[in-house]
Design a protein around this motif. Structure first.
Motif, PDB file in Angstrom:
ATOM      1  N   GLY A 306       0.757  -1.154  -0.090  1.00 51.86           N
ATOM      2  CA  GLY A 306      -0.174   0.020  -0.049  1.00 51.86           C
ATOM      3  C   GLY A 306       1.001   1.065  -0.017  1.00 51.86           C
ATOM      4  N   LEU A 307       1.974   1.197  -0.389  1.00 52.77           N
ATOM      5  CA  LEU A 307       3.129   2.145  -0.367  1.00 52.77           C
ATOM      6  C   LEU A 307       3.129   3.026  -1.622  1.00 52.77           C
ATOM      7  N   TYR A 308       3.136   4.288  -1.656  1.00 52.26           N
ATOM      8  CA  TYR A 308       3.312   5.334  -2.774  1.00 52.26           C
ATOM      9  C   TYR A 308       4.483   5.384  -3.034  1.00 52.26           C
ATOM     10  N   PRO A 309       5.125   5.857  -4.509  1.00 48.05           N
ATOM     11  CA  PRO A 309       6.125   6.232  -4.497  1.00 48.05           C
ATOM     12  C   PRO A 309       6.642   7.775  -4.174  1.00 48.05           C
ATOM     13  N   ASN A 310       7.848   8.082  -3.872  1.00 47.76           N
ATOM     14  CA  ASN A 310       8.060   9.490  -3.569  1.00 47.76           C
ATOM     15  C   ASN A 310       9.400   9.861  -4.460  1.00 47.76           C
ATOM     16  N   VAL A 311       9.529  11.091  -4.177  1.00 56.29           N
ATOM     17  CA  VAL A 311      10.599  11.750  -5.344  1.00 56.29           C
ATOM     18  C   VAL A 311      11.702  10.803  -5.788  1.00 56.29           C
ATOM     19  N   ASP A 312      12.190  10.040  -4.825  1.00 55.71           N
ATOM     20  CA  ASP A 312      13.585   9.298  -5.215  1.00 55.71           C
ATOM     21  C   ASP A 312      13.256   8.415  -6.210  1.00 55.71           C
ATOM     22  N   LEU A 313      12.133   7.866  -6.595  1.00 57.42           N
ATOM     23  CA  LEU A 313      11.757   6.519  -7.400  1.00 57.42           C
ATOM     24  C   LEU A 313      12.327   6.946  -8.704  1.00 57.42           C
ATOM     25  N   TYR A 314      11.915   8.063  -9.297  1.00 61.40           N
ATOM     26  CA  TYR A 314      12.349   8.117 -10.742  1.00 61.40           C
ATOM     27  C   TYR A 314      13.406   9.136 -11.097  1.00 61.40           C
ATOM     28  N   SER A 315      13.822   9.689  -9.884  1.00 65.44           N
ATOM     29  CA  SER A 315      15.020  10.709 -10.298  1.00 65.44           C
ATOM     30  C   SER A 315      16.129  10.025 -10.668  1.00 65.44           C
ATOM     31  N   GLY A 316      16.670   8.739 -10.152  1.00 68.31           N
ATOM     32  CA  GLY A 316      17.890   7.975 -10.523  1.00 68.31           C
ATOM     33  C   GLY A 316      17.626   7.618 -12.015  1.00 68.31           C
ATOM     34  N   SER A 317      16.605   7.094 -12.487  1.00 71.60           N
ATOM     35  CA  SER A 317      16.384   6.795 -13.848  1.00 71.60           C
ATOM     36  C   SER A 317      16.746   7.773 -14.836  1.00 71.60           C
ATOM     37  N   VAL A 318      16.375   9.212 -14.341  1.00 73.12           N
ATOM     38  CA  VAL A 318      16.602  10.298 -15.396  1.00 73.12           C
ATOM     39  C   VAL A 318      18.174  10.693 -15.444  1.00 73.12           C
ATOM     40  N   TYR A 319      18.615  10.569 -14.282  1.00 75.40           N
ATOM     41  CA  TYR A 319      20.129  10.735 -14.088  1.00 75.40           C
ATOM     42  C   TYR A 319      20.911   9.731 -14.799  1.00 75.40           C
ATOM     43  N   SER A 320      20.453   8.548 -14.672  1.00 75.17           N
ATOM     44  CA  SER A 320      21.281   7.256 -15.257  1.00 75.17           C
ATOM     45  C   SER A 320      21.070   7.502 -17.030  1.00 75.17           C
ATOM     46  N   LEU A 321      19.870   7.830 -17.545  1.00 78.38           N
ATOM     47  CA  LEU A 321      20.039   8.015 -18.983  1.00 78.38           C
ATOM     48  C   LEU A 321      20.579   9.189 -19.533  1.00 78.38           C
ATOM     49  N   LEU A 322      20.694  10.284 -18.686  1.00 75.58           N
ATOM     50  CA  LEU A 322      21.920  11.221 -19.187  1.00 75.58           C
ATOM     51  C   LEU A 322      23.440  10.770 -18.931  1.00 75.58           C
ATOM     52  N   GLY A 323      23.692   9.751 -18.342  1.00 76.65           N
ATOM     53  CA  GLY A 323      24.917   9.285 -18.053  1.00 76.65           C
ATOM     54  C   GLY A 323      25.502   9.711 -16.988  1.00 76.65           C
ATOM     55  N   ILE A 324      24.847   9.988 -15.900  1.00 79.05           N
ATOM     56  CA  ILE A 324      25.524  10.492 -14.539  1.00 79.05           C
ATOM     57  C   ILE A 324      25.822   9.248 -13.648  1.00 79.05           C
ATOM     58  N   PRO A 325      26.666   9.130 -12.961  1.00 79.17           N
ATOM     59  CA  PRO A 325      26.995   7.866 -12.272  1.00 79.17           C
ATOM     60  C   PRO A 325      26.092   7.940 -11.050  1.00 79.17           C
ATOM     61  N   PRO A 326      25.945   6.943 -10.414  1.00 82.30           N
ATOM     62  CA  PRO A 326      24.767   6.781  -9.253  1.00 82.30           C
ATOM     63  C   PRO A 326      25.255   7.818  -8.004  1.00 82.30           C
TER      64      PRO A 326
END
Ligand code: CMC
Length: 376
Positions: A306-326
Motif C-alpha cells: 500500500g505504499l506510494y512512490p516518493n521523489v526518489d523513485l524516478y530521479s535516478g532513472s533520469v540521471y542514469s539516462l543522462l549518463g550520470i553515475p549513481p
C-alpha cells in the motif's frame, strides 16, 4: 515532565515552527513553494527563478531574474586553495563526503559570507552557484581529468550537466534537469532542512548550517534513496523478476527505496511529475528499460504494502539516462536543496529561537558512584 505518551518518536506530527517557505498537503498530495504549486513551477519556471522565490518570497521581475542569473554565474568559480584541498582528498571518497568537507572548508576561505543575519543571502547565492563546480571538479579529478573552466553563459541546469559530463545537454536534457532541480529545491522541515535550522538557531553561520544539512541528506532514508533505487533495478534486471525480488525483500522486512513518506499519505506530486519525465527521456533515448521496471515495481509495492512512490523513485532513472553515475545522484539533490536550506536559514535568522527539544529520560537514577579501583 513529559509523559511516555508525549514522546513523538522521530518528531512525527510535531509542529516545530512557523514558516512561509513551503507547504505540503500530505493528504491531497500537494506541494507549494511560497504560494505557488509545484506542478506550475515544474512546467513553467526555472531553478534560478525558484531559488529567487524561496529566498525573497516572491517571483522576480525580468530584471531581478537577469541580475540573479548573472550573479550566480559569477559565483561559480572555485578558489584555488579549495581546488587544491579537494585534489588532496582521497579520490575514492564519496562525492557527498567531498561536498560536505568542501563547504566546511569554503567557510574558512570566505568568512564574510558566513556571518549569520540578513547578509547571508550572499552566502546562499555563493553556495548555490558553487556546489556544481565542487562536484564537477572532484568527479573529473577522480577520473584523472583536468578541471573545466566555469561557463557563465549556461543556465544552472545546463551548467550542472556540463560540470559533471563535460558536454552541453540537449534541450530536453536541460529541461529535465531543470525540472529535477525545481522539484528538489525545498520540502518544508525535512530532516536536512531541520538540521540546517537547528544549526542556524544557535546563531551559528550559514556554511555550518549547510554542512550539517549535507551530512543529514546523505543518509539512505533521506537523499541517499535515489542511488539505492538504481541498485534495486540492477538487482532486478528484468520485468519478469520484479515480483520475486520485491516480494522477497518485503518478506525479509527490507525497505524498498523510493517508496513511503513521512508526510505524504498519497502519491508524492514530485514522483508524478518525474515519472512522466522518466518516460519522455526513455522514449527520446530509445531506452524504456528503467521506466518499465519502475512501473512494475510500483505496481507490486502498492499491491503488497500500500505504499506510494516518493521523489526518489524516478530521479535516478533520469540521471542514469543522462549518463550520470549513481554516486552523484544525492549530490545533485544537494545542489538543488541548497536553495531551500539557505532560504530556511535566512528565515530562521529573522525569527530566531534556539531549537532545543527535550527527551523523556528512561535511564537509571541515583546510582552510587564506586571509584574505579573498587569496581569488580
Ligand atoms: N519499504 C517497505 N516498507 C516501508 C517503506 C518502504 N520504503 N516505507 C515505510 N515502510 C513501512 C515500515 O516498515 C513500517 O511498517 P510496519 O508498521 O509494518 O513496521 C511502516 O511502513 C511505517 O514506516 P516508518 O518508518 O514508521 O515511516 P516513517 O514515516 O518513519 O518513514 C521513510 C518514512 C521515508 C523513512 C520510509 O518510508 C522509508 O524508509 N522509505 C524508503 C527510503 C526513501 O525512499 N527515502 C526517501 C524519502 S523522500 C525524499 C527525501 O526526503 O529525501
Amino acid at each position: 515532565m513529559p509523559e511516555a505518551s508525549d514522546v513523538q518518536r522521530g518528531l512525527e506530527d510535531v509542529v516545530a515552527l512557523e514558516s512561509r517557505i513551503c507547504f505540503i498537503d500530505g493528504r491531497q498530495g500537494r506541494l507549494i513553494y511560497q504560494g505557488y504549486d509545484i506542478r506550475d513551477l515544474a512546467a513553467r519556471s526555472t531553478f534560478e527563478e525558484v531559488a529567487y522565490l524561496l529566498w525573497y518570497g516572491r517571483l522576480p521581475s525580468a530584471q531581478q531574474l537577469a541580475d540573479l542569473k548573472s550573479r550566480l554565474s559569477e559565483l561559480r568559480a572555485l578558489p584555488d586553495p579549495l581546488a587544491r584541498q579537494i585534489d588532496a582528498l582521497p579520490a575514492d571518497a564519496t562525492p557527498m563526503d567531498i561536498l560536505r568537507t568542501a563547504v566546511s572548508a569554503l567557510a574558512l576561505l570566505e568568512p564574510e559570507e558566513t556571518k549569520p543575519g540578513a547578509s547571508s543571502i550572499g552566502g546562499a547565492q555563493r553556495l548555490t552557484a558553487v556546489l556544481p563546480t565542487i562536484l564537477g571538479h572532484f568527479h573529473r579529478r577522480r577520473a584523472g581529468k583536468p578541471a573545466l573552466r566555469p561557463r557563465p553563459e549556461l543556465s544552472a541546469a545546463a551548467y550542472l550537466v556540463y560540470a559533471l559530463l563535460d558536454r552541453e545537454p540537449t534541450e530536453l536534457e536541460a529541461k529535465v534537469v531543470d525540472v529535477c532541480l525545481i522539484l528538489h529545491a525545498d520540502h518544508e522541515l525535512n530532516a536536512s532542512t531541520f538540521a540546517a535550522r537547528v544549526t542556524a538557531s544557535t546563531l551559528s553561520d550559514l556554511y555550518s548550517a549547510v554542512t550539517s544539512a549535507i551530512g543529514t541528506l546523505k543518509g539512505p532514508l533521506h537523499g541517499g534513496a535515489n542511488e539505492r533505487v538504481m541498485e534495486l533495478l540492477a538487482e532486478i534486471q528484468s520485468v519478469d523478476r520484479v515480483e520475486e525480488v520485491v516480494k522477497g525483500k518485503l518478506a525479509r522486512h527490507e525497505r524498498i527505496m523510493g517508496f513511503g513518506h513521512r508526510v505524504y499519505k498519497v502519491e508524492d506530486p514530485r514522483a508524478t511529475i518525474l515519472r512522466e519525465w522518466s518516460r519522455r527521456m526513455g522514449e527520446e533515448e530509445g531506452n524504456l528499460h528503467y521506466y518499465e521496471l519502475l512501473r512494475k515495481v510500483e505496481e507490486v509495492v502498492h499491491r503488497e504494502k500500500g505504499l506510494y512512490p516518493n521523489v526518489d523513485l524516478y530521479s535516478g532513472s533520469v540521471y542514469s539516462l543522462l549518463g550520470i553515475p549513481p554516486d552523484l545522484f544525492t549530490p545533485i539533490f544537494a545542489a538543488s536543496r541548497v536553495a531551500g536550506w539557505t532560504a530556511h536559514v535566512l528565515e530562521e535568522y529573522q525569527d530566531l529561537r534556539l531549537i532545543r527539544p527535550t527527551a523523556k529520560y528512561v535511564g537509571a537514577i541515583d546510582l552510587t558512584y564506586v571509584p574505579v579501583g573498587q569496581r569488580s
